[in-house]
Write a protein that holds these residues in place. Sequence first.
Motif, PDB file in Angstrom:
ATOM      1  N   LEU A 236       0.785  -1.240   0.000  1.00 48.12           N
ATOM      2  CA  LEU A 236       0.000   0.000   0.000  1.00 48.12           C
ATOM      3  C   LEU A 236       0.814   1.285   0.000  1.00 48.12           C
ATOM      4  CD1 LEU A 236      -2.916  -0.846   2.460  1.00 48.12           C
ATOM      5  CD2 LEU A 236      -2.840  -1.039   0.017  1.00 48.12           C
ATOM      6  N   TYR A 237       2.090   1.185   0.289  1.00 46.87           N
ATOM      7  CA  TYR A 237       2.889   2.419   0.331  1.00 46.87           C
ATOM      8  C   TYR A 237       3.886   2.469  -0.819  1.00 46.87           C
ATOM      9  CZ  TYR A 237       1.201   3.692   4.987  1.00 46.87           C
ATOM     10  OH  TYR A 237       0.418   4.083   6.051  1.00 46.87           O
ATOM     11  N   ASP A 238       4.481   3.649  -1.030  1.00 49.38           N
ATOM     12  CA  ASP A 238       5.552   3.844  -2.024  1.00 49.38           C
ATOM     13  C   ASP A 238       5.159   3.356  -3.410  1.00 49.38           C
ATOM     14  OD1 ASP A 238       7.179   4.818   0.015  1.00 49.38           O
ATOM     15  OD2 ASP A 238       7.818   2.806   0.566  1.00 49.38           O
ATOM     16  N   GLU A 239       3.934   3.672  -3.802  1.00 48.31           N
ATOM     17  CA  GLU A 239       3.405   3.169  -5.068  1.00 48.31           C
ATOM     18  C   GLU A 239       4.272   3.595  -6.266  1.00 48.31           C
ATOM     19  OE1 GLU A 239      -0.962   2.839  -5.865  1.00 48.31           O
ATOM     20  OE2 GLU A 239      -0.484   4.478  -7.225  1.00 48.31           O
ATOM     21  N   ALA A 240       4.717   4.870  -6.252  1.00 46.10           N
ATOM     22  CA  ALA A 240       5.399   5.418  -7.431  1.00 46.10           C
ATOM     23  C   ALA A 240       6.676   4.661  -7.773  1.00 46.10           C
ATOM     24  CB  ALA A 240       5.705   6.886  -7.203  1.00 46.10           C
ATOM     25  N   SER A 241       7.307   4.047  -6.760  1.00 47.89           N
ATOM     26  CA  SER A 241       8.584   3.380  -7.039  1.00 47.89           C
ATOM     27  C   SER A 241       8.402   1.934  -7.472  1.00 47.89           C
ATOM     28  CB  SER A 241       9.446   3.380  -5.779  1.00 47.89           C
ATOM     29  OG  SER A 241       9.307   4.557  -5.072  1.00 47.89           O
TER      30      SER A 241
ATOM     31  N   VAL B 166       3.558  -0.240 -11.077  1.00 45.13           N
ATOM     32  CA  VAL B 166       3.053   1.098 -11.407  1.00 45.13           C
ATOM     33  C   VAL B 166       3.829   1.654 -12.593  1.00 45.13           C
ATOM     34  CG1 VAL B 166       2.734   3.429 -10.504  1.00 45.13           C
ATOM     35  CG2 VAL B 166       2.332   1.449  -9.052  1.00 45.13           C
ATOM     36  N   ARG B 167       5.123   1.398 -12.607  1.00 44.62           N
ATOM     37  CA  ARG B 167       5.931   1.876 -13.733  1.00 44.62           C
ATOM     38  C   ARG B 167       5.474   1.246 -15.037  1.00 44.62           C
ATOM     39  NH1 ARG B 167      12.051   2.607 -11.601  1.00 44.62           N
ATOM     40  NH2 ARG B 167      11.511   4.036  -9.943  1.00 44.62           N
TER      41      ARG B 167
ATOM     42  N   PRO C 229      11.519  -9.616  -5.084  1.00 43.50           N
ATOM     43  CA  PRO C 229      12.564  -8.588  -5.010  1.00 43.50           C
ATOM     44  C   PRO C 229      12.095  -7.291  -4.341  1.00 43.50           C
ATOM     45  CG  PRO C 229      11.752  -8.800  -7.266  1.00 43.50           C
ATOM     46  CD  PRO C 229      11.036  -9.829  -6.460  1.00 43.50           C
ATOM     47  N   TYR C 230      11.776  -7.388  -3.040  1.00 50.85           N
ATOM     48  CA  TYR C 230      11.374  -6.194  -2.286  1.00 50.85           C
ATOM     49  C   TYR C 230      12.561  -5.243  -2.199  1.00 50.85           C
ATOM     50  CZ  TYR C 230       7.417  -8.804  -0.337  1.00 50.85           C
ATOM     51  OH  TYR C 230       6.284  -9.511  -0.171  1.00 50.85           O
ATOM     52  N   LYS C 231      12.277  -3.951  -2.141  1.00 57.45           N
ATOM     53  CA  LYS C 231      13.358  -2.981  -2.007  1.00 57.45           C
ATOM     54  C   LYS C 231      13.693  -2.710  -0.546  1.00 57.45           C
ATOM     55  CE  LYS C 231      14.760  -0.788  -5.849  1.00 57.45           C
ATOM     56  NZ  LYS C 231      16.062  -0.287  -6.144  1.00 57.45           N
ATOM     57  N   THR C 232      12.737  -2.968   0.374  1.00 55.39           N
ATOM     58  CA  THR C 232      13.011  -2.730   1.795  1.00 55.39           C
ATOM     59  C   THR C 232      12.487  -3.908   2.614  1.00 55.39           C
ATOM     60  OG1 THR C 232      10.876  -1.745   2.262  1.00 55.39           O
ATOM     61  CG2 THR C 232      12.585  -0.243   1.514  1.00 55.39           C
TER      62      THR C 232
ATOM     63  N   ALA D 206      11.324  -4.152  -6.701  1.00 57.39           N
ATOM     64  CA  ALA D 206      12.360  -3.591  -7.568  1.00 57.39           C
ATOM     65  C   ALA D 206      12.029  -3.812  -9.036  1.00 57.39           C
ATOM     66  CB  ALA D 206      13.686  -4.246  -7.230  1.00 57.39           C
ATOM     67  N   ASP D 207      12.572  -2.935  -9.859  1.00 50.34           N
ATOM     68  CA  ASP D 207      12.295  -2.980 -11.286  1.00 50.34           C
ATOM     69  C   ASP D 207      13.253  -3.949 -11.982  1.00 50.34           C
ATOM     70  OD1 ASP D 207      11.505  -2.447 -13.792  1.00 50.34           O
ATOM     71  OD2 ASP D 207      11.617  -0.274 -13.641  1.00 50.34           O
ATOM     72  N   ARG D 208      13.000  -5.238 -11.847  1.00 53.61           N
ATOM     73  CA  ARG D 208      13.837  -6.236 -12.513  1.00 53.61           C
ATOM     74  C   ARG D 208      13.317  -6.427 -13.932  1.00 53.61           C
ATOM     75  NH1 ARG D 208      18.099  -9.275 -10.085  1.00 53.61           N
ATOM     76  NH2 ARG D 208      18.037  -8.798  -7.877  1.00 53.61           N
ATOM     77  N   PRO D 209      14.188  -6.454 -14.944  1.00 47.30           N
ATOM     78  CA  PRO D 209      13.689  -6.553 -16.330  1.00 47.30           C
ATOM     79  C   PRO D 209      12.824  -7.780 -16.562  1.00 47.30           C
ATOM     80  CG  PRO D 209      16.109  -6.598 -16.252  1.00 47.30           C
ATOM     81  CD  PRO D 209      15.631  -6.319 -14.875  1.00 47.30           C
ATOM     82  N   GLU D 210      13.189  -8.924 -15.924  1.00 48.13           N
ATOM     83  CA  GLU D 210      12.412 -10.147 -16.165  1.00 48.13           C
ATOM     84  C   GLU D 210      11.009  -9.996 -15.598  1.00 48.13           C
ATOM     85  OE1 GLU D 210      15.227  -9.912 -14.483  1.00 48.13           O
ATOM     86  OE2 GLU D 210      16.719 -11.341 -15.205  1.00 48.13           O
TER      87      GLU D 210
END
Length: 508
Positions: A380-385, A389-390, A420-423, A430-434
């Motif tokens: 629910l948080y940090d949607e933009a990253s 969403v990207r 792949p959580y960022k925190t 995380a934005d992993r290409p796969e």
Amino acid sequence: MAKTTFEEISAADFFYRNRDIAGFTNPSRAIFAAVRELVENSLDAAESLRMPPNIYVRLSYEGEAGKETQIYRLRVEDNGIGVPPRHIPSAFGQVLFGSKYKLKQQRGTFGLGGKMAILYGQITTHKPACIISSTGASKIYRCRLMIDIQRNRPLILDRKVLINKERWRGTIVEFCLEGDYFRAMPKILEYFKQTAMVNPYANLTFVDPRGRLYKFTRVTKEMPDPPRETLPHPYGVDVELLQRLIQVTPYRNMLEFLRYHFHRVGEITARKFLEFSNISPSKNPKKLSHEEIVRLMHMLKKFGEFLPPDASCLSPLGEELLKAGVLKELKPEFVAVHQRKPSTYAGHPFIVEVGIAYGGEIPKKGNFLIYRFANRIPLLYDEASDVSVRVVNSMNWRRYKVMPDMPTAILVHICSTKVPYKTVGKEFIADRPEVRREIANGLREVARRLQRFLTRREHVDRERKRLGVFSKYLPKIAQFSAQLAGKEKLPDVKKLLRSVKKFGAKET
Ligand SMILES: Nc1ncnc2c1ncn2[C@@H]1O[C@H](COP(=O)(O)OP(=O)(O)OP(=O)(O)O)[C@@H](O)[C@H]1O
Ligand SMILES: [Mg+2]
């Protein structure tokens, strides 16, 4: 000259000093994170038994704290597997202790969440936590504890053993914490709603500090197949892992070592690999030198013939359950869901499930409503990253005749043995290409289905309008033309209308 002093801190001390990285940033976020961590543990505990979860959460007001904060008592009850008595103190009083450091999909990953909630409660109220648990045997264990933060050890205040006449099985966790419920309320309620959406087989009950009852009732008892624990895949190993495996292996030759410690390595593949890397099949793994271990790791990554990981360690929701969850919580006019085939990143298997829902009770917001999930946890948080969403923002929605101002909700669920959580607060991925590629392909598929639905509906609307015009004017035309022709009997327009209708129905 200034003297540098060195010291060592415990894991609990580290997270006490850096609680922001675990999501405990401020009183509003902390109360949300505490509810979420305990509910997640309860869901895992029930699912590990294949029991449809029954979870009861109560937040009650205890008193004022700061200017905008209050003290609350949080109680979470479940019908899960229970905690064996000897592990209760460490499971709830020692940071980085848990039963989920396994290669299979689970919500819990770090051995941290529940303890962070208890630790936050302790540092803001200085009250102990109370844990009651039973595995369904003849006794129930009750333990009141605090965390010795500097030593990262549970401090047991008292323990009690009760007779379990009714063979109750489950866990109750209760403690006090400071928080700002009124600021956190929208997120907490949203969390329950979205949890109900991706866990449609769970009963969730929440009683808030005003005494309001929120009930999310299951629509099915069907549960996804449970994940099976897996072995490490050769593409994902490193030197440390190889050394650990060599230390514990009972096998005395490389052929068996590879076959029994790695995922999807059979005898033929193992022989091929050993030939490729010029290692004798009969070599004892315990006799490998440091250089040979490093070389083995490089060769494992270079060998192109290992099969990709299979998905038995994953437990995606499945299209039917995802659809049921969306229909239950969003009540849309149209929904399309799609599950992608298993894929991998850095040797970790993952599956992406996506959905798109349109109309019905979905509000028009001027922007897509995006629901993000990982291993059946709503984020629910940090949607933009977040990667989902990207991807949504980078897609050409016009191509599918879907505009952001339409009442549309998009769902993305990623499940993996290692999301792949960022925190460690598990807020965004995380934005992993796969991963990005899988999400994009999934979204294209459901967008196409929505496009087909919208085109068909547009056509039906047009037809309905056309028929409306006919049925309004044909009787009048019939009347006038009969008058003009001086005839008394009106021609039968119903037949004509029917034939036009039939034609219209055939086309849609
Ligand atoms: N309600 C529960 N029922 C049964 N076991 C539980 C429950 N809550 C916690 N546990 C046990 O306590 C351990 C620690 O929980 P904690 O939330 O601290 O970490 P985790 O769930 O393993 O990982 P994460 O940090 O990702 O949440 C769990 O691994 C689990 O074995
Ligand atoms: Mg947990």
